[in-house]
Write a protein that holds these residues in place. Structure first.
Motif, PDB file in Angstrom:
ATOM      1  N   ASP A 292       0.812  -1.222   0.000  1.00 57.94           N
ATOM      2  CA  ASP A 292       0.000   0.000   0.000  1.00 57.94           C
ATOM      3  C   ASP A 292       0.842   1.267   0.000  1.00 57.94           C
ATOM      4  O   ASP A 292       0.322   2.360  -0.228  1.00 57.94           O
ATOM      5  N   PHE A 293       2.143   1.141   0.278  1.00 59.56           N
ATOM      6  CA  PHE A 293       3.023   2.302   0.280  1.00 59.56           C
ATOM      7  C   PHE A 293       3.739   2.374  -1.068  1.00 59.56           C
ATOM      8  O   PHE A 293       4.441   1.441  -1.464  1.00 59.56           O
ATOM      9  N   HIS A 294       3.562   3.479  -1.776  1.00 58.87           N
ATOM     10  CA  HIS A 294       4.193   3.630  -3.090  1.00 58.87           C
ATOM     11  C   HIS A 294       4.449   5.111  -3.331  1.00 58.87           C
ATOM     12  O   HIS A 294       4.091   5.972  -2.507  1.00 58.87           O
ATOM     13  N   GLY A 296       3.043   7.231  -5.165  1.00 57.70           N
ATOM     14  CA  GLY A 296       1.855   8.063  -5.222  1.00 57.70           C
ATOM     15  C   GLY A 296       1.433   8.599  -3.869  1.00 57.70           C
ATOM     16  O   GLY A 296       0.980   9.743  -3.770  1.00 57.70           O
ATOM     17  N   ASN A 297       1.576   7.794  -2.791  1.00 54.17           N
ATOM     18  CA  ASN A 297       1.138   8.273  -1.468  1.00 54.17           C
ATOM     19  C   ASN A 297       2.282   8.467  -0.477  1.00 54.17           C
ATOM     20  O   ASN A 297       2.055   8.918   0.640  1.00 54.17           O
ATOM     21  N   ARG A 298       3.496   8.094  -0.860  1.00 57.81           N
ATOM     22  CA  ARG A 298       4.669   8.310   0.002  1.00 57.81           C
ATOM     23  C   ARG A 298       5.826   8.885  -0.830  1.00 57.81           C
ATOM     24  O   ARG A 298       6.922   8.314  -0.890  1.00 57.81           O
ATOM     25  N   PRO A 299       5.620  10.027  -1.484  1.00 55.10           N
ATOM     26  CA  PRO A 299       6.676  10.563  -2.372  1.00 55.10           C
ATOM     27  C   PRO A 299       7.963  10.910  -1.628  1.00 55.10           C
ATOM     28  O   PRO A 299       9.049  10.876  -2.212  1.00 55.10           O
ATOM     29  N   ASN A 300       7.851  11.242  -0.329  1.00 52.10           N
ATOM     30  CA  ASN A 300       9.058  11.598   0.436  1.00 52.10           C
ATOM     31  C   ASN A 300       9.949  10.392   0.709  1.00 52.10           C
ATOM     32  O   ASN A 300      11.106  10.530   1.114  1.00 52.10           O
ATOM     33  N   GLU A 323       3.991  12.102 -12.279  1.00 49.91           N
ATOM     34  CA  GLU A 323       3.281  12.695 -11.157  1.00 49.91           C
ATOM     35  C   GLU A 323       2.185  11.761 -10.659  1.00 49.91           C
ATOM     36  O   GLU A 323       1.677  10.915 -11.402  1.00 49.91           O
ATOM     37  N   GLY A 324       1.800  11.927  -9.371  1.00 48.39           N
ATOM     38  CA  GLY A 324       0.679  11.194  -8.806  1.00 48.39           C
ATOM     39  C   GLY A 324       0.855   9.697  -8.877  1.00 48.39           C
ATOM     40  O   GLY A 324       1.949   9.159  -8.691  1.00 48.39           O
ATOM     41  N   SER A 325      -0.227   8.992  -9.198  1.00 50.15           N
ATOM     42  CA  SER A 325      -0.199   7.527  -9.197  1.00 50.15           C
ATOM     43  C   SER A 325       0.654   6.959 -10.322  1.00 50.15           C
ATOM     44  O   SER A 325       1.022   5.787 -10.309  1.00 50.15           O
ATOM     45  N   GLN A 359       7.693   1.585  -8.517  1.00 49.79           N
ATOM     46  CA  GLN A 359       6.929   2.489  -7.666  1.00 49.79           C
ATOM     47  C   GLN A 359       7.230   2.261  -6.182  1.00 49.79           C
ATOM     48  O   GLN A 359       6.689   2.931  -5.326  1.00 49.79           O
TER      49      GLN A 359
END
Length: 671
Positions: A292-294, A296-300, A323-325, A359
């Motif tokens: 679930d961490f990729h 898209g939701n964990r760019p840092n 960008e994004g997903s 990703q």
């Protein structure tokens, strides 16, 4: 000359002072019925400083029970009691740093607070489990002994009542909570900032205990619930399902300051890797295995790491595209990445194996990586390329690993251990010393004082001595136990023990002798050049809680007769000694109760030099000016004498003046 108070400090006054430090403007003055003024808090002014408050009928989350307010007030109520020394029941009185205190633990915690606040590294207690058969402390001190006598119940040696708490009692849980709450409130004050408290409990009250601990220590300071698997077959008397474990709730004073000591385990050294510091093996991988961490939701957490196998230098480079997903880490290095490759660096991405795409992300952000990678990470080249792991340290074939919150120990081992020492089954439901060793070892032994204020058969003291013998540590213990009378039908009474304290003290004596013998035996067979093993401190000072050494002179004038006034010419109670007075005043100067005490004879008077001269005291009558001069020339931090030591007001003035002459920095007091 300022006089020392006979009572313990007023905790509520201390709380007012703490608020005054934060918000001076909320402190005001009120006039008492006797006309005196005292500082207190202006609640309306405090509300202005803290903003929105929960009050009145406003809904809020809270844990309460009938009697909670009274229990809290009991914790804050000062007492006029003292600790009387009993060298004749002690072991190694002059040299030991351990304490054994007989009396109600609520009183003991109040008496210890002045000296030991913020100094106890670990507290362990095994309180009554409230099964309906255990006895709990009755803290309703407002009733007289005549009231007690009119009720059913058992009594301790001082007439204090211990009451059964059957489940038919409408206040079954409330009474238990009211017993625990003030004791844990005071216990928190004793803990050091990096200290922890461990409380053994079973299922009857674990929910209530957890809420009380959250209330007092704060939910964020919860560490773990330690599980002791103590019965493989299960307890046959349990109603529906046979229980096989007990719990130990562990809380810290400050979770950010507390550290848990790692433990050593044997390892296969062939799996070791080595860097410039020492041998290691791989622990958790740095890549984030949670799907679930990729990016898209964990760019840092998405970046590329370049690592130099020759210099062990690592550099983080942002090589994301999209960008994004749709974002992913590029298959190809950027210009800065190419320059690093030319210098011999290797490129490592979070993609751990062929099942993961580009990703994926790391478990650490860049800041943490750059700060800690040299000391905390291991870079290994494996079949599919370079991978990064957190290090597990290995020294001489042993690994430092985090302890688990589980231990399996036969519950019957505690009974067998006690039987082997005392030759009789004189105490029910004690804990095995191995369990206490496991818990105490969680805390660094440096300056470690372990307090147990439900000490029972003194398993905790036994464990402290065992650990010190094993690793050469210098842990100290403070045991507190109510002298509960052993009923005439009990094995303890048949063996000659009048109360539980006698069992605990005898256990420490015998366990200490056994441990010392076990250390000394190999010391007698040392080879040339070998260092002898250190014999731990196996002694303890016995102190017994009693009423103040001084008569109460606080009554109204009309209550005195001429005869009673003559009796107060010396306010010391009959039978009290200079040593008794000394141990009453030591806590007021924050002198440890285990401090060294040297008795000197000066011009015919007995003078005590305490804690290597920090405190000098003389409680004789008609002390000469020469004696006071010699005391002053010792240049102590504190000096104290009795009212009765002086022939008149002039002599009191001389006391102050002589110290101003020879030791102006000394704080002088009269008791």
């Amino acid at each position: 000359m300022e006089k020392l108070s006979h009572a313990t400090e007023n905790i509520l006054d201390e709380n007012v002072e703490k608020l005054a430090e934060l918000f001076p403007e909320v402190v005001t003055e009120v006039r008492e019925p006797d006309g005196s003024l005292r500082h207190t808090i202006d609640v309306e002014a405090l509300k202005e400083r803290v903003g929105d408050v929960a009050e009145g009928q406003r809904e809020r989350y809270q844990f309460t029970w009938p009697g909670k307010r009274d229990a809290k007030q009991e914790a804050y109520r000062p007492i006029d009691k003292c600790l009387r020394p009993c060298p004749e029941e002690s072991v190694n009185w002059d040299t030991t740093e351990n304490l054994y205190i007989e009396g109600d633990n609520l009183d003991a915690l109040k008496l210890l607070r002045n000296t030991y606040a913020g100094k106890i590294k670990m507290i362990y207690i095994d309180p009554p489990y409230n099964t309906g058969h255990d006895f709990i402390y009755d803290d309703d001190f407002a009733r007289t002994k005549a009231d007690y006598d009119a009720e059913s119940g058992d009594y301790d040696e001082d007439g204090g009542r211990l009451v059964a708490n059957p489940e038919s009692n409408g206040r079954f849980h409330s009474d238990w909570c009211s017993m625990m709450y003030p004791r844990l409130l005071l216990a928190r004050d004793l803990l050091s900032r990096d200290g922890m408290v461990a409380v053994s409990i079973d299922d009857h009250e674990i929910c209530q205990l957890r809420k009380i601990m959250d209330l007092i220590f704060g939910g964020r300071n919860y560490v773990t619930t330690y599980v002791w698997h103590n019965n493989t077959k299960g307890r046959q008397m349990d109603a529906h399902i046979k229980g096989t474990y007990e719990s130990v709730l562990i809380y810290s004073r400050d979770i950010n300051a507390m550290t848990i000591d790692s433990i050593k385990v044997s390892v296969n050294t062939t799996s070791m890797a080595r860097d410039d510091i020492s041998p290691y093996t791989k622990g958790y991988p740095l890549h984030n295995g949670t799907a679930d961490f990729h990016i898209g939701n964990r760019p840092n957490l998405a970046y590329t790491i370049y690592y130099s196998p020759s210099t062990h230098e690592a550099v983080c480079v942002d090589e994301k595209i999209g960008e994004g997903s749709a974002a992913r880490i590029s298959e190809f290095p950027t210009d800065s990445g190419k320059k690093l490759l030319d210098k011999g660096f290797v490129r490592i991405t979070p993609k751990f194996n062929k099942a993961y795409d580009n990703q994926r992300v790391w478990r650490w952000g860049k800041d943490k990586f750059e700060k800690e990678y040299r000391t905390e990470l291991l870079f290994l080249h494996e079949s599919e390329g370079w991978y990064i792991y957190q290090k597990k340290r290995y020294i001489d074939g042993a690994a430092d690993v985090k302890p688990k919150n589980y231990i399996s120990l036969d519950g019957g081992s505690a009974k067998r251990e006690l039987m082997s020492l005392l030759n009789r089954n004189v105490f029910q439901n004690s804990k095995p010393s191995a369990l206490l060793c496991e818990l105490i070892a969680l805390v660094s032994q440096e300056d470690l004082i372990v307090l147990d204020f439900f000490s029972g058969s003194a398993t905790t003291a036994h464990a402290v001595m065992k650990l010190n013998a094993e690793d050469g540590g210098n842990r100290k213990f403070i045991m507190v136990q109510l002298p509960e009378v052993c009923g005439p039908e009990t094995e303890a009474a048949k063996a000659g023990y009048k109360n539980i304290c006698e069992i605990g003290k005898e256990r420490i004596r015998r366990a200490g002798k056994k441990i010392a013998d076990e250390v000394e035996q190999p010391n007698r067979q040392l080879k040339l050049g070998e260092e002898p093993k250190k014999v731990p401190d196996i002694g303890f000072r016995v102190l017994k809680i009693d009423s103040s050494n001084f008569e109460d002179v606080s009554a109204e004038p009309a209550a005195y007769t001429q005869e009673s006034l003559m009796g107060l010419a010396d306010n010391l109670k009959p039978g009290r000694t200079a040593e008794d007075i000394l141990f009453q005043v030591m806590p007021q100067f924050q002198i440890p109760l285990s401090a060294s005490i040297e008795r000197k004879s000066i011009n015919g008077s007995t003078v005590f030099s305490v804690d290597d001269g920090r405190l000098v005291a003389c409680f004789d009558r008609d002390v000469s000016t020469g004696t006071i001069s010699e005391m002053a020339k010792m240049e102590p931090d504190y000096a104290v004498m009795r009212d009765a030591s002086f022939a008149g007001d002039d002599a009191v003035s001389n006391f102050g003046e002589l110290f101003k002459t020879y030791s102006p920095a000394t704080i002088t007091r009269v008791v």
